[in-house]
Write an enzyme that holds these catalytic residues in place. Structure first.
Site, PDB file in Angstrom:
ATOM      1  N   ASP A 103     -97.209  29.906  -0.997  1.00 40.33           N
ATOM      2  CA  ASP A 103     -96.313  30.930  -0.426  1.00 40.33           C
ATOM      3  C   ASP A 103     -97.113  32.166  -0.005  1.00 40.33           C
ATOM      4  OD1 ASP A 103     -93.970  32.070   0.384  1.00 40.33           O
ATOM      5  OD2 ASP A 103     -93.187  32.461  -1.619  1.00 40.33           O
TER       6      ASP A 103
HETATM    7  C1  HEM Z   1     -86.867  31.075  -3.925  1.00 37.03           C
HETATM    8  C2  HEM Z   1     -86.721  31.370  -2.656  1.00 37.03           C
HETATM    9  C3  HEM Z   1     -87.790  31.155  -1.622  1.00 37.03           C
HETATM   10  C4  HEM Z   1     -88.801  30.235  -1.585  1.00 37.03           C
HETATM   11  C5  HEM Z   1     -89.087  29.139  -2.591  1.00 37.03           C
HETATM   12  C6  HEM Z   1     -89.560  30.483  -0.373  1.00 37.03           C
HETATM   13  C7  HEM Z   1     -90.665  29.763   0.012  1.00 37.03           C
HETATM   14  C8  HEM Z   1     -91.362  29.958   1.183  1.00 37.03           C
HETATM   15  C9  HEM Z   1     -92.495  29.185   1.593  1.00 37.03           C
HETATM   16  C10 HEM Z   1     -93.115  28.049   0.781  1.00 37.03           C
HETATM   17  C11 HEM Z   1     -92.902  29.654   2.795  1.00 37.03           C
HETATM   18  C12 HEM Z   1     -94.069  29.107   3.641  1.00 37.03           C
HETATM   19  C13 HEM Z   1     -95.333  29.763   3.283  1.00 37.03           C
HETATM   20  C14 HEM Z   1     -95.515  31.083   3.946  1.00 37.03           C
HETATM   21  O1  HEM Z   1     -95.289  31.170   5.138  1.00 37.03           O
HETATM   22  O2  HEM Z   1     -95.822  32.043   3.273  1.00 37.03           O
HETATM   23  C15 HEM Z   1     -92.014  30.738   3.163  1.00 37.03           C
HETATM   24  C16 HEM Z   1     -92.086  31.486   4.332  1.00 37.03           C
HETATM   25  C17 HEM Z   1     -91.202  32.487   4.664  1.00 37.03           C
HETATM   26  N1  HEM Z   1     -90.128  32.904   3.942  1.00 37.03           N
HETATM   27 FE1  HEM Z   1     -89.549  32.218   2.150  1.00 37.03          FE
HETATM   28  N2  HEM Z   1     -88.992  31.530   0.298  1.00 37.03           N
HETATM   29  C18 HEM Z   1     -87.908  31.968  -0.419  1.00 37.03           C
HETATM   30  C19 HEM Z   1     -87.074  33.002  -0.098  1.00 37.03           C
HETATM   31  C20 HEM Z   1     -87.095  33.687   1.088  1.00 37.03           C
HETATM   32  C21 HEM Z   1     -86.139  34.688   1.494  1.00 37.03           C
HETATM   33  C22 HEM Z   1     -84.948  35.177   0.652  1.00 37.03           C
HETATM   34  C23 HEM Z   1     -86.496  35.117   2.739  1.00 37.03           C
HETATM   35  C24 HEM Z   1     -85.801  36.124   3.615  1.00 37.03           C
HETATM   36  C25 HEM Z   1     -84.529  36.063   3.908  1.00 37.03           C
HETATM   37  C26 HEM Z   1     -87.696  34.412   3.097  1.00 37.03           C
HETATM   38  C27 HEM Z   1     -88.402  34.605   4.260  1.00 37.03           C
HETATM   39  C28 HEM Z   1     -89.520  33.923   4.625  1.00 37.03           C
HETATM   40  C29 HEM Z   1     -90.245  34.196   5.861  1.00 37.03           C
HETATM   41  C30 HEM Z   1     -89.900  35.242   6.905  1.00 37.03           C
HETATM   42  C31 HEM Z   1     -91.306  33.289   5.878  1.00 37.03           C
HETATM   43  C32 HEM Z   1     -92.377  33.190   6.924  1.00 37.03           C
HETATM   44  C33 HEM Z   1     -91.927  32.366   8.058  1.00 37.03           C
HETATM   45  C34 HEM Z   1     -92.889  32.487   9.204  1.00 37.03           C
HETATM   46  O3  HEM Z   1     -92.891  33.503   9.846  1.00 37.03           O
HETATM   47  O4  HEM Z   1     -93.639  31.550   9.407  1.00 37.03           O
HETATM   48  N3  HEM Z   1     -88.026  33.550   2.082  1.00 37.03           N
HETATM   49  N4  HEM Z   1     -91.077  30.891   2.157  1.00 37.03           N
END
Ligand code: HEM
Length: 483
Positions: free
Chosen positions: A207
């Site tokens: 992440d």
């Molecule tokens: C337990 C809850 C969550 C998990 C397990 C999770 C997990 C991940 C993972 C594995 C990635 C891909 C790795 C990375 O790009 O850093 C990611 C990307 C991302 N996450 Fe989450 N996330 C969670 C909650 C959230 C929430 C609540 C938001 C916002 C509403 C969010 C927004 C994003 C964004 C903006 C990206 C990058 C996407 C991009 O621009 O490529 N995440 N998340």
């Protein structure tokens, strides 16, 4: 405040958690507090004592990160494991209620911040009940249903370092004494996961990789990493275009808002055994090796393999060499439905600045124990993500991502729409969630998602002021009689 007439950004003025993807940490405590209404003035006077402890972006980039890098280099040269350096960081942020209590009442220009997260919980899709008077009460831990005035973030290399720093801070605000200036509402401790899971969230995926680079702050962007204007994260800088109300009317930020940022905190529990069991029972059918079929389904739900390697670059198997460094470099992520908010990234490159304004800088940390065999049949212990993200506009940033993209059954608005974000998408009333596109050989096949594996149990919006604002607007000099 016109961004064109401003002096260039000085990283000594910005709190250290905001621009760099978080203060360096092995562990982090979020200490939520209320200011005692009878002692608001004393609290503001004592803030002066806290200021020297606050870690700035300049310290993170010029001191802490180089020290860590050097120590890793030295260890590699000597063929040893890197020495753990004693290190800590402190940041502070306030809610709208906290600002009002302190008498800082200028309109900052963000309706989500003004209302607070509790008031918007139903719209975010959080589950709860509606009282006889029509008030929505989310299923959150009680602390987040009470007023919170601020949060202190303390990071460190180990719990002892953080606990020592916290004791020092509590001492400044006389916590425990009969004239305590603040009291603790809730405390939560996150820890980087152990061993090879370092940097991975609890479902097992790396992440924090695809944070955007920030103009003139990030010196070596990764290949494909989007560089965003400073004002997408920092208030008052170029790219910050605040509006308020419907229809949206432009607003001017108060001068003290410059170089501050809004922090979204979400207390997100993850049902890891349930998520794993879903993958195990629904492997992509065409993959001969069932285990790889399950792994592929997980990768297609997240948009990346567990190592962090983007699925559109390596579609059939993980490639750990690409994990951690390789940002999404093509726009085909849109073909992989619900590839989380990577949709955002893909869209942003494909279309316009409209999606750049949705970018947030994530700085969260995992919490809770590792899963063991005891939990084979289902979650017994609380674990998840202390989600923390910075942006200059909560309505355009976190709130929009959750409400209008992750929860939206018809996003992106084109044929073969995938539907929910399978990780954080929330259906009204916990209703059925279906998505399409997980099967690479048949993009229209619908997959039924039986439950939400991420369960929000609290959260709040904060404003993380600049160092000059903390010094000149938030903290008060002791009056002569007190000296
Ligand atoms: C337990 C809850 C969550 C998990 C397990 C999770 C997990 C991940 C993972 C594995 C990635 C891909 C790795 C990375 O790009 O850093 C990611 C990307 C991302 N996450 Fe989450 N996330 C969670 C909650 C959230 C929430 C609540 C938001 C916002 C509403 C969010 C927004 C994003 C964004 C903006 C990206 C990058 C996407 C991009 O621009 O490529 N995440 N998340």
């Amino acid at each position: 405040m016109s961004s064109s007439s401003l002096p260039p950004l000085d990283l000594k003025n910005v709190q250290g958690d905001i621009l760099t993807g978080g203060l360096p940490k092995k562990t982090e405590t979020f200490y939520f507090f209320q200011i005692e209404p009878a002692y608001v003035r004393d609290f503001r006077t004592q803030l002066t004592q806290l200021l020297p402890l606050i870690t700035t972006t300049a310290e993170v980039l010029n001191e802490q990160i180089p020290k860590i890098t050097q120590s890793k280099k030295d260890a590699a040269e000597q063929g040893k494991a890197p020495r753990i350096l004693e290190m800590s960081g402190v940041n502070i942020a306030f809610t709208h209620k906290g600002l009002i209590l302190m008498g800082i009442t200028d309109e900052i220009g963000d309706s989500a911040f003004d209302a607070g997260m509790l008031a918007g919980a139903a719209a975010l899709g959080d589950k709860g009940t509606t009282s006889a008077s029509g008030e929505f009460i989310p299923n959150w831990v009680p602390a987040f249903k009470h007023d919170i005035h601020g949060v202190i973030l303390i990071t460190g290399d180990r719990h002892e370092t953080v606990d020592r720093k916290l004791a020092q801070i509590e001492n400044i605000f006389c916590v425990g004494a009969h004239n305590a200036l603040i009291h603790e509402v809730y405390r939560t401790v996150g820890d980087v996961r152990p061993g090879k899971e370092k940097g991975h969230e609890h479902f097992g995926f790396m992440d924090g990789i695809s944070n955007p680079a920030v103009q003139d702050v990030t010196t070596n962007p990764f290949p494909g990493q989007e560089t965003i204007p400073q004002g997408i994260v920092l208030l008052g800088r170029e790219g910050d275009a605040p509006t308020i109300g419907t229809p949206p009317k432009p607003v001017t930020r108060p001068p003290w808002a410059l170089d501050g940022s809004f922090l979204t905190f979400r207390y997100l529990f993850q049902l890891v055994p349930e998520f794993n069991s879903f993958l195990e029972h629904n492997p992509i059918p065409e993959v001969p090796d069932r285990e790889l079929g399950s792994e592929l389904l997980g990768a297609r739900l997240v948009g990346r393999w567990k190592s962090g390697a983007p699925i559109d670059i390596t579609p059939t198997q993980d490639d750990p060499d690409l994990g951690g460094t390789q940002i999404e470099t093509t726009t085909s992520a849109l073909l992989f439905p619900a590839t989380r908010l990577i949709k955002t990234d893909a869209l942003s490159r494909r279309t316009s600045n409209a999606t750049t304004s949705r970018r947030i800088v994530r700085a969260g940390i995992a919490f809770g124990p590792e899963v063991t065999d005891v939990e084979k049949n289902g979650t017994l212990y609380g674990r998840g993500l202390l989600f923390a993200a910075y942006q200059s506009n909560l309505v355009n940033g976190f709130q929009f991502l959750q409400q209008s993209w992750a929860n939206n059954t018809s996003f992106p608005p084109k044929k073969g729409t995938p539907g929910f974000d399978p990780i954080i998408g929330q259906a009204p009333d916990g209703g059925p969630r279906t998505m399409s596109g997980t099967n690479p050989n048949n993009q229209t096949t619908e997959l039924y998602l039986p439950q939400e594996w991420v369960v929000p149990k609290g959260g709040e919006y904060f404003f993380s002021p600049s160092i000059p604002a903390l010094k000149e607007t938030f903290a008060l000099a002791a009056s002569k009689s007190e000296l």
